[in-house]
Design a protein around this motif. Structure first.
Motif, PDB file in Angstrom:
ATOM      1  N   ALA A  90       0.851  -1.191   0.000  1.00  0.00           N
ATOM      2  CA  ALA A  90       0.000   0.000   0.000  1.00  0.00           C
ATOM      3  C   ALA A  90       0.882   1.235   0.000  1.00  0.00           C
ATOM      4  CB  ALA A  90      -0.916   0.012   1.221  1.00  0.00           C
ATOM      5  N   ALA A  91       0.402   2.271  -0.681  1.00  0.00           N
ATOM      6  CA  ALA A  91       1.058   3.570  -0.669  1.00  0.00           C
ATOM      7  C   ALA A  91       0.277   4.514   0.234  1.00  0.00           C
ATOM      8  CB  ALA A  91       1.162   4.119  -2.092  1.00  0.00           C
ATOM      9  N   HIS A  92       0.669   5.792   0.231  1.00  0.00           N
ATOM     10  CA  HIS A  92      -0.003   6.750   1.093  1.00  0.00           C
ATOM     11  C   HIS A  92      -0.253   8.045   0.340  1.00  0.00           C
ATOM     12  CE1 HIS A  92       4.373   7.296   1.663  1.00  0.00           C
ATOM     13  NE2 HIS A  92       4.097   8.579   1.775  1.00  0.00           N
ATOM     14  N   THR A  93      -1.276   8.732   0.744  1.00  0.00           N
ATOM     15  CA  THR A  93      -1.620   9.998   0.117  1.00  0.00           C
ATOM     16  C   THR A  93      -0.982  11.161   0.877  1.00  0.00           C
ATOM     17  OG1 THR A  93      -3.649  10.029   1.417  1.00  0.00           O
ATOM     18  CG2 THR A  93      -3.805   9.203  -0.833  1.00  0.00           C
ATOM     19  N   THR A  94      -0.580  12.161   0.118  1.00  0.00           N
ATOM     20  CA  THR A  94      -0.071  13.411   0.670  1.00  0.00           C
ATOM     21  C   THR A  94      -0.695  14.551  -0.109  1.00  0.00           C
ATOM     22  OG1 THR A  94       1.825  13.540  -0.833  1.00  0.00           O
ATOM     23  CG2 THR A  94       2.134  12.291   1.198  1.00  0.00           C
ATOM     24  N   GLU A  95      -0.468  15.758   0.341  1.00  0.00           N
ATOM     25  CA  GLU A  95      -1.032  16.908  -0.361  1.00  0.00           C
ATOM     26  C   GLU A  95      -0.490  17.042  -1.771  1.00  0.00           C
ATOM     27  OE1 GLU A  95      -0.475  20.367   1.994  1.00  0.00           O
ATOM     28  OE2 GLU A  95      -1.877  19.734   3.569  1.00  0.00           O
ATOM     29  N   THR A  96       0.719  16.543  -2.005  1.00  0.00           N
ATOM     30  CA  THR A  96       1.343  16.658  -3.330  1.00  0.00           C
ATOM     31  C   THR A  96       1.316  15.348  -4.105  1.00  0.00           C
ATOM     32  OG1 THR A  96       3.522  16.146  -2.400  1.00  0.00           O
ATOM     33  CG2 THR A  96       2.877  18.467  -2.493  1.00  0.00           C
ATOM     34  N   ASP A  97       0.695  14.301  -3.553  1.00  0.00           N
ATOM     35  CA  ASP A  97       0.617  12.977  -4.177  1.00  0.00           C
ATOM     36  C   ASP A  97       1.981  12.316  -4.347  1.00  0.00           C
ATOM     37  OD1 ASP A  97      -2.093  13.016  -4.329  1.00  0.00           O
ATOM     38  OD2 ASP A  97      -2.208  13.611  -6.432  1.00  0.00           O
ATOM     39  N   GLU A  98       2.978  12.790  -3.642  1.00  0.00           N
ATOM     40  CA  GLU A  98       4.319  12.228  -3.800  1.00  0.00           C
ATOM     41  C   GLU A  98       4.437  10.828  -3.223  1.00  0.00           C
ATOM     42  OE1 GLU A  98       6.194  14.332   0.213  1.00  0.00           O
ATOM     43  OE2 GLU A  98       6.779  15.045  -1.764  1.00  0.00           O
ATOM     44  N   GLY A  99       3.466  10.419  -2.410  1.00  0.00           N
ATOM     45  CA  GLY A  99       3.547   9.094  -1.809  1.00  0.00           C
ATOM     46  C   GLY A  99       2.801   8.014  -2.553  1.00  0.00           C
ATOM     47  N   LEU A 100       2.210   8.327  -3.711  1.00  0.00           N
ATOM     48  CA  LEU A 100       1.353   7.371  -4.406  1.00  0.00           C
ATOM     49  C   LEU A 100       2.097   6.126  -4.876  1.00  0.00           C
ATOM     50  CD1 LEU A 100      -1.028   9.659  -6.503  1.00  0.00           C
ATOM     51  CD2 LEU A 100      -1.566   8.312  -4.466  1.00  0.00           C
ATOM     52  N   PHE A 101       3.400   6.237  -5.069  1.00  0.00           N
ATOM     53  CA  PHE A 101       4.165   5.076  -5.511  1.00  0.00           C
ATOM     54  C   PHE A 101       5.317   4.779  -4.549  1.00  0.00           C
ATOM     55  CE2 PHE A 101       2.078   6.745  -9.285  1.00  0.00           C
ATOM     56  CZ  PHE A 101       1.435   5.614  -9.737  1.00  0.00           C
ATOM     57  N   ASP A 102       5.108   5.142  -3.299  1.00  0.00           N
ATOM     58  CA  ASP A 102       6.093   4.870  -2.253  1.00  0.00           C
ATOM     59  C   ASP A 102       5.537   3.778  -1.350  1.00  0.00           C
ATOM     60  OD1 ASP A 102       8.378   5.042  -0.733  1.00  0.00           O
ATOM     61  OD2 ASP A 102       7.664   6.730   0.468  1.00  0.00           O
ATOM     62  N   HIS A 103       5.475   2.569  -1.889  1.00  0.00           N
ATOM     63  CA  HIS A 103       4.786   1.457  -1.227  1.00  0.00           C
ATOM     64  C   HIS A 103       5.586   0.857  -0.077  1.00  0.00           C
ATOM     65  CE1 HIS A 103       2.221   1.689  -4.763  1.00  0.00           C
ATOM     66  NE2 HIS A 103       1.397   0.836  -4.189  1.00  0.00           N
ATOM     67  N   ARG A 104       4.814   0.311   0.865  1.00  0.00           N
ATOM     68  CA  ARG A 104       5.353  -0.531   1.922  1.00  0.00           C
ATOM     69  C   ARG A 104       4.489  -1.788   1.990  1.00  0.00           C
ATOM     70  NH1 ARG A 104       8.295   3.055   1.159  1.00  0.00           N
ATOM     71  NH2 ARG A 104       9.394   4.403   2.647  1.00  0.00           N
ATOM     72  N   MET A 105       4.994  -2.812   2.669  1.00  0.00           N
ATOM     73  CA  MET A 105       4.291  -4.094   2.748  1.00  0.00           C
ATOM     74  C   MET A 105       3.607  -4.240   4.102  1.00  0.00           C
ATOM     75  SD  MET A 105       7.233  -6.497   1.016  1.00  0.00           S
ATOM     76  CE  MET A 105       8.372  -6.118   2.359  1.00  0.00           C
ATOM     77  N   TYR A 106       2.401  -4.840   4.074  1.00  0.00           N
ATOM     78  CA  TYR A 106       1.590  -4.973   5.271  1.00  0.00           C
ATOM     79  C   TYR A 106       0.998  -6.378   5.354  1.00  0.00           C
ATOM     80  CZ  TYR A 106       1.961   0.099   5.250  1.00  0.00           C
ATOM     81  OH  TYR A 106       2.447   1.380   5.242  1.00  0.00           O
ATOM     82  N   ALA A 107       0.504  -6.712   6.558  1.00  0.00           N
ATOM     83  CA  ALA A 107      -0.106  -8.027   6.771  1.00  0.00           C
ATOM     84  C   ALA A 107      -1.436  -7.874   7.491  1.00  0.00           C
ATOM     85  CB  ALA A 107       0.817  -8.923   7.592  1.00  0.00           C
ATOM     86  N   LEU A 108      -2.395  -8.713   7.095  1.00  0.00           N
ATOM     87  CA  LEU A 108      -3.665  -8.881   7.796  1.00  0.00           C
ATOM     88  C   LEU A 108      -3.729 -10.302   8.320  1.00  0.00           C
ATOM     89  CD1 LEU A 108      -6.057  -7.354   5.070  1.00  0.00           C
ATOM     90  CD2 LEU A 108      -5.062  -6.152   7.039  1.00  0.00           C
ATOM     91  N   GLU A 109      -4.436 -10.512   9.450  1.00  0.00           N
ATOM     92  CA  GLU A 109      -4.544 -11.833  10.064  1.00  0.00           C
ATOM     93  C   GLU A 109      -5.999 -12.162  10.362  1.00  0.00           C
ATOM     94  OE1 GLU A 109      -1.978 -13.615  13.598  1.00  0.00           O
ATOM     95  OE2 GLU A 109      -3.734 -12.530  14.376  1.00  0.00           O
ATOM     96  N   ASN A 110      -6.358 -13.430  10.155  1.00  0.00           N
ATOM     97  CA  ASN A 110      -7.717 -13.891  10.436  1.00  0.00           C
ATOM     98  C   ASN A 110      -7.650 -15.320  10.972  1.00  0.00           C
ATOM     99  OD1 ASN A 110     -10.402 -14.695  10.418  1.00  0.00           O
ATOM    100  ND2 ASN A 110     -10.879 -13.716   8.475  1.00  0.00           N
ATOM    101  N   PRO A 111      -8.157 -15.578  12.196  1.00  0.00           N
ATOM    102  CA  PRO A 111      -8.097 -16.924  12.769  1.00  0.00           C
ATOM    103  C   PRO A 111      -9.233 -17.842  12.324  1.00  0.00           C
ATOM    104  CG  PRO A 111      -9.037 -15.421  14.368  1.00  0.00           C
ATOM    105  CD  PRO A 111      -8.658 -14.583  13.170  1.00  0.00           C
ATOM    106  N   SER A 112     -10.192 -17.329  11.541  1.00  0.00           N
ATOM    107  CA  SER A 112     -11.345 -18.133  11.141  1.00  0.00           C
ATOM    108  C   SER A 112     -10.922 -19.267  10.205  1.00  0.00           C
ATOM    109  CB  SER A 112     -12.376 -17.256  10.428  1.00  0.00           C
ATOM    110  OG  SER A 112     -12.844 -16.234  11.273  1.00  0.00           O
TER     111      SER A 112
END
Length: 329
Positions: A90-112
């Motif tokens: 996922a990337a992040h939004t800024t006022e100048t859109d400079e973060g739109l392609f500055d991705h980092r990696m994340y994790a979601l977890e579900n025990p179901s």
């Protein structure tokens, strides 16, 4: 094994970076990047073809601003220690859109037991050696160890992204060294962008095989191959051998362009399947990342006498594509 079977092509329209997980509950689970890059969907079916009409369930949506608020890319679903995990960038939004392609990696977890149900919890950013552009994580188990493989920009190395591997402490934490096992070095990896990304792992014949994708996401996009002996230390870069030529690429005769960002699964009859995306046209208006018509596709593949995988060429369209927006966005 029915390696001659032809699956509907495309399997699912407008789903890039496709990922199919075959679980012991008898279901195939599918996720992918959606054209809006704003959410993560899951669907399941008892057959590969059943995924075409299976209802998609939204399990997570991007935030409105700040971190995790833009360009949600390449989700993958994995089962580790009795829980489900989704890895995504996922990337992040800024006022100048400079973060739109500055991705980092994340994790979601579900025990179901069923990942389409229950509660998905954000486990945060996957921490690596650098705070830099990172994406396209995958995971696999080998001899009791879970490994995490991803693409990242090393600030000291020219280019856009290299491939790294690390052992995992748990479903969202890396441990020990992270090792670079590939960087763009051949011409076919460096057209438009110098990219190694979208790794996928399959084990066969005493070896660990890893495909990856290179170059820009237009018709130059293609797949390369790494492999290591199953007895070797996978965290040692010297264990990995890299092929000098692409193993899956654009086929003009079949009208298939930019195949890549694949995963592997197994068909209902035990055949090895390559899951990937590709477009059915070459000319793209605007940024290829905002052209929505990278469709999810599936084909059976075989193994050569010398042990190497034989992916063949991307097959021509066999299914009618409904309302494709060839102009993109």
């Amino acid at each position: 094994m029915d390696v001659s079977r032809i699956y509907p092509n495309p399997l699912i329209e407008q789903r890039a970076d496709p990922f199919i997980y075959k679980h012991e509950d008898g279901y195939y689970y599918f996720t992918a990047s959606v054209p809006e890059y704003d959410r993560i969907e899951l669907r399941r079916a008892t057959t590969i073809e059943g995924l075409r009409e299976a209802q998609a369930t939204v399990v997570w949506r991007k935030r409105e601003k700040g971190q995790l608020s833009a360009n949600i890319w390449a989700p993958e679903l994995h089962r580790i220690d009795g829980k489900w995990y989704i890895y995504f960038a996922a990337a992040h939004t800024t006022e100048t859109d400079e973060g739109l392609f500055d991705h980092r990696m994340y994790a979601l977890e579900n025990p179901s037991d069923n990942p389409l149900e229950g509660q998905w919890t954000e486990k945060g950013q996957i921490q690596t050696a650098w705070e830099s552009f990172a994406l396209d994580a995958t995971s696999f188990e080998h001899r009791g160890t879970h490994y995490y493989v991803w693409a990242q920009k090393d600030p000291k190395i020219p280019g856009n992204s290299n491939l790294y591997i690390s052992a995992m402490e748990n479903g969202w934490t890396l441990k020990g060294p992270q090792t670079m096992i590939s960087k763009p070095e051949y011409d076919w990896e460096k057209i438009g962008f110098s990219v190694n990304e979208g790794a996928a792992v399959v084990k066969h014949g005493g070896k660990v095989w890893m495909t990856f994708s290179g170059s820009a996401t237009d018709h130059h996009y293609c797949m390369g191959l790494l492999f290591a002996d199953e007895e070797d230390d996978l965290l040692d870069a010297a264990s990995w051998t890299k092929g000098s030529e692409p193993v899956f690429q654009t086929n003009e005769e079949n009208g298939q362009y930019g195949p890549g960002h694949n995963c592997f699964t197994v068909g209902e009859n035990g055949e090895d399947l390559l899951v990937y995306h590709a477009r059915s046209y070459k000319e793209i208006q605007g940024d290829p990342l905002y052209d929505p018509n990278r469709h999810a596709r599936v084909k059976a593949f075989t193994w050569r006498e010398d042990g190497l995988p034989d992916f063949g060429v991307p097959g021509r369209d066999t299914a009618v594509v409904e309302g494709a927006d060839i102009a993109g966005k």
